[in-house]
Design an enzyme around this catalytic site. Sequence first.
Site, short mmCIF file in Angstrom:
data_model
loop_
_atom_site.label_atom_id
_atom_site.label_comp_id
_atom_site.label_asym_id
_atom_site.label_seq_id
_atom_site.Cartn_x
_atom_site.Cartn_y
_atom_site.Cartn_z
N SER A 177 0.83 -1.19 0.00
CA SER A 177 0.00 0.00 0.00
C SER A 177 0.88 1.25 0.00
CB SER A 177 -0.95 -0.05 1.19
OG SER A 177 -2.00 0.88 1.03
N LYS A 229 -19.25 18.29 3.58
CA LYS A 229 -18.27 18.52 4.64
C LYS A 229 -18.12 17.26 5.50
CE LYS A 229 -15.49 20.69 7.40
NZ LYS A 229 -14.12 20.96 6.95
#
Length: 348
Positions: A177, A229
């Site tokens: 990763s 948000k």
Amino acid sequence: MELLSQYGLFLAKIATIVVAIAVVATLIVNLTQRKRQRGELRITNLSEQYKEMQDDMSVALLDGPQQKLWHKAQKKKHKLEAKNAKANAKKGVTASGDKPKVWVLDFKGSMDAHEVTALREEVTAVLAVIKPQDQVVLRLESPGGVVHGYGLAASQLQRLRDKNIPLTIAVDKVAASGGYMMACVGNRIVSAPFAIIGSIGVVAQIPNFHRFLKNKDIDIELHTAGQYKRTLTLLGENTEEGRQKFREDLNETHHLFKDFVHQMRPQLDIDQVATGEHWYGQQALEKGLVDEIGTSDDLLLGLMEGHEVLNVRYLQRKKLMDRFTGSAAESADHLLMRWWQRGQKPMM
């Protein structure tokens, strides 16, 4: 009662004095650490360490009289070398036979990639003195972690690549990763046969306690300015719209990850390897994720034949409080590492 009262007053005075001394000591330590907050660079000559190990093994194989003769010859040799070095220094003559250098860096990454603080100092230090014939080796170990942390770590290595400095990444255990995001910046990746490589994917999970709180008649209010948000929340009720946006953001991050790897290693079939899967070193070699099979030990030993190999480490002095909290954080990080290992690869 009067005796107990006097004794209690005595203990209170003693406690006050102890607390006062502790406060003063803490202030002194903090003031001292502020002066040393920046940390220090430590350079270790790995070539010399290996030569000393060779000498120790050679002497161990000799008998008593031979060992004495060997030590005598070495003492004479060192004395002559020191004399010549002193004479050359007085003349302002530099050693003409200086070997090209291999600068060795180490990155053992945690989930939040806080080790990037030391990495940026080490890269900056190497860039300040490196010569055209030199090269850099990074011994990398990381299962990945937060995107922004490993993005910055990869960018620090990119500084070396942008200066056309040969960069070799050595992976003995794992570069997955975010760890592979760093590894692919190298001009060459050397992997141990059973090192874990790849995992080019993005994952995110978040618990939600909304139903539990609702059963307890507890309401959670979440107010935001901006439609997205907050897409998903721990305590409030998640919406399908929020989930969809969360998935879109995750896919966008994966797309950026794939583009970055493909840019660094254009020979890769990126769609085939960017599935989130990981492979062992030999399998990774077949897929083009790495360039060579071997350990970092053999890599550095091979380079020592024609280079001076130097390890560079930046040591950050920890504050007094960090010494106590740091061990707890390190334990938590090891626990996360074990969870990752159990979930991502078979136990053996």
